[in-house]
Design a protein around this motif. Sequence first.
Motif, PDB file in Angstrom:
ATOM      1  N   GLY A   1      -8.354  -4.598   4.095  1.00 44.41           N
ATOM      2  CA  GLY A   1      -9.294  -5.079   5.113  1.00 44.41           C
ATOM      3  C   GLY A   1      -8.464  -5.386   6.281  1.00 44.41           C
ATOM      4  O   GLY A   1      -8.924  -6.087   7.073  1.00 44.41           O
ATOM      5  N   LYS A   2      -7.201  -5.073   6.330  1.00 45.67           N
ATOM      6  CA  LYS A   2      -6.045  -5.637   6.851  1.00 45.67           C
ATOM      7  C   LYS A   2      -5.698  -4.529   8.038  1.00 45.67           C
ATOM      8  O   LYS A   2      -4.612  -4.800   8.751  1.00 45.67           O
ATOM      9  CB  LYS A   2      -4.822  -6.552   6.431  1.00 45.67           C
ATOM     10  N   GLY A   3      -6.120  -3.357   7.754  1.00 47.45           N
ATOM     11  CA  GLY A   3      -5.718  -2.334   8.609  1.00 47.45           C
ATOM     12  C   GLY A   3      -4.452  -1.431   8.088  1.00 47.45           C
ATOM     13  O   GLY A   3      -3.745  -0.630   8.577  1.00 47.45           O
ATOM     14  N   ILE A   4      -4.082  -1.842   6.896  1.00 45.94           N
ATOM     15  CA  ILE A   4      -3.111  -1.125   6.256  1.00 45.94           C
ATOM     16  C   ILE A   4      -3.354   0.453   5.855  1.00 45.94           C
ATOM     17  O   ILE A   4      -2.576   1.353   6.074  1.00 45.94           O
ATOM     18  CB  ILE A   4      -2.450  -1.869   4.989  1.00 45.94           C
ATOM     19  N   GLY A   5      -4.595   0.529   5.232  1.00 45.95           N
ATOM     20  CA  GLY A   5      -4.994   1.811   5.115  1.00 45.95           C
ATOM     21  C   GLY A   5      -4.863   2.762   6.278  1.00 45.95           C
ATOM     22  O   GLY A   5      -4.391   4.012   6.383  1.00 45.95           O
ATOM     23  N   LYS A   6      -5.511   2.272   7.303  1.00 41.33           N
ATOM     24  CA  LYS A   6      -5.604   3.080   8.674  1.00 41.33           C
ATOM     25  C   LYS A   6      -4.230   3.186   8.934  1.00 41.33           C
ATOM     26  O   LYS A   6      -3.758   4.496   9.429  1.00 41.33           O
ATOM     27  CB  LYS A   6      -6.304   2.385   9.563  1.00 41.33           C
ATOM     28  N   ALA A   7      -3.362   2.460   9.080  1.00 41.77           N
ATOM     29  CA  ALA A   7      -1.972   2.810   9.530  1.00 41.77           C
ATOM     30  C   ALA A   7      -1.232   3.857   8.487  1.00 41.77           C
ATOM     31  O   ALA A   7      -0.562   4.664   9.020  1.00 41.77           O
ATOM     32  CB  ALA A   7      -0.983   1.549   9.532  1.00 41.77           C
ATOM     33  N   LEU A   8      -1.367   3.503   7.205  1.00 36.53           N
ATOM     34  CA  LEU A   8      -0.822   4.406   6.239  1.00 36.53           C
ATOM     35  C   LEU A   8      -1.335   6.097   6.562  1.00 36.53           C
ATOM     36  O   LEU A   8      -0.736   6.949   6.511  1.00 36.53           O
ATOM     37  CB  LEU A   8      -0.931   4.356   4.937  1.00 36.53           C
ATOM     38  N   MET A   9      -2.784   5.824   6.905  1.00 35.03           N
ATOM     39  CA  MET A   9      -3.403   7.337   6.989  1.00 35.03           C
ATOM     40  C   MET A   9      -2.971   8.000   8.386  1.00 35.03           C
ATOM     41  O   MET A   9      -2.703   9.333   8.338  1.00 35.03           O
ATOM     42  CB  MET A   9      -4.979   7.066   7.192  1.00 35.03           C
ATOM     43  N   LEU A  10      -2.720   7.238   9.356  1.00 36.72           N
ATOM     44  CA  LEU A  10      -2.146   7.873  10.592  1.00 36.72           C
ATOM     45  C   LEU A  10      -0.982   8.435  10.323  1.00 36.72           C
ATOM     46  O   LEU A  10      -0.814   9.594  10.666  1.00 36.72           O
ATOM     47  CB  LEU A  10      -2.139   6.781  11.680  1.00 36.72           C
ATOM     48  N   LYS A  11       0.046   7.633   9.811  1.00 35.36           N
ATOM     49  CA  LYS A  11       1.386   8.058   9.621  1.00 35.36           C
ATOM     50  C   LYS A  11       1.290   9.482   8.387  1.00 35.36           C
ATOM     51  O   LYS A  11       1.924  10.507   8.991  1.00 35.36           O
ATOM     52  CB  LYS A  11       2.171   7.085   8.889  1.00 35.36           C
ATOM     53  N   LEU A  12       0.321   9.288   7.468  1.00 40.26           N
ATOM     54  CA  LEU A  12       0.194  10.347   6.637  1.00 40.26           C
ATOM     55  C   LEU A  12      -0.228  11.659   7.482  1.00 40.26           C
ATOM     56  O   LEU A  12       0.371  12.904   7.162  1.00 40.26           O
ATOM     57  CB  LEU A  12      -0.760  10.187   5.504  1.00 40.26           C
TER      58      LEU A  12
ATOM     59  N   GLY B   1       0.894  -1.291  -0.124  1.00 43.33           N
ATOM     60  CA  GLY B   1       0.073  -0.011  -0.071  1.00 43.33           C
ATOM     61  C   GLY B   1       0.942   1.307  -0.048  1.00 43.33           C
ATOM     62  O   GLY B   1       2.021   1.351   0.450  1.00 43.33           O
ATOM     63  N   TRP B   2       0.252   2.472  -0.451  1.00 37.60           N
ATOM     64  CA  TRP B   2       1.220   3.666  -0.406  1.00 37.60           C
ATOM     65  C   TRP B   2       0.101   4.889  -0.336  1.00 37.60           C
ATOM     66  O   TRP B   2      -1.204   4.843  -0.361  1.00 37.60           O
ATOM     67  CB  TRP B   2       1.831   3.703  -1.595  1.00 37.60           C
TER      68      TRP B   2
END
Length: 163
Positions: A88-99, A59-60
């Motif tokens: 659906g594995k929380g990758i989007g959420k982790a990237l968004m929080l970092k962003l 993801g990016w």
Amino acid sequence: MEIVTINKDHFSEIAEIYKQGLETGHATFETSVPVWESWDKSKLKHSRFAAAIDNTVVGWAALSAVSDRCVYGGVAEVSIYISNDYKGKGIGKALMLKLIEESEANGIWTLQSGMFPENEATVALHKSSGFRIIGYREKIGKLGNIWRDTIMMERRSKTVGIN
């Protein structure tokens, strides 16, 4: 999972994930994957992240300026894409929080994002990350021969640009 700063070496995997998004017909009005030079030029130099699992980009996320006018220097548009195999594995959420964290560290006070209403996972991700719907754009553009609506969402920082 590891979140790393994007560099040119990641681009073939980023481009493949972007291509998957294009193929859904619900990710963007774009119809082709850009080359590195175009992608690099269109994104801010900070706040570019890839999520990697076992050294594979899954993801990016990156930011683009919304305007070259100085008054909008603290406003940026979000791009976030997740590989089909890792949704659906929380990758989007982790990237968004970092962003969000990195954008605020770089003086960004407002993040905005436009999305197709059919992209329910993206709408939900943004809502869960503190974005709110600020409007709908009816038949704002065509994708192929079909007029499409978009939802506009934004997140206003609680720490940057408040005075």
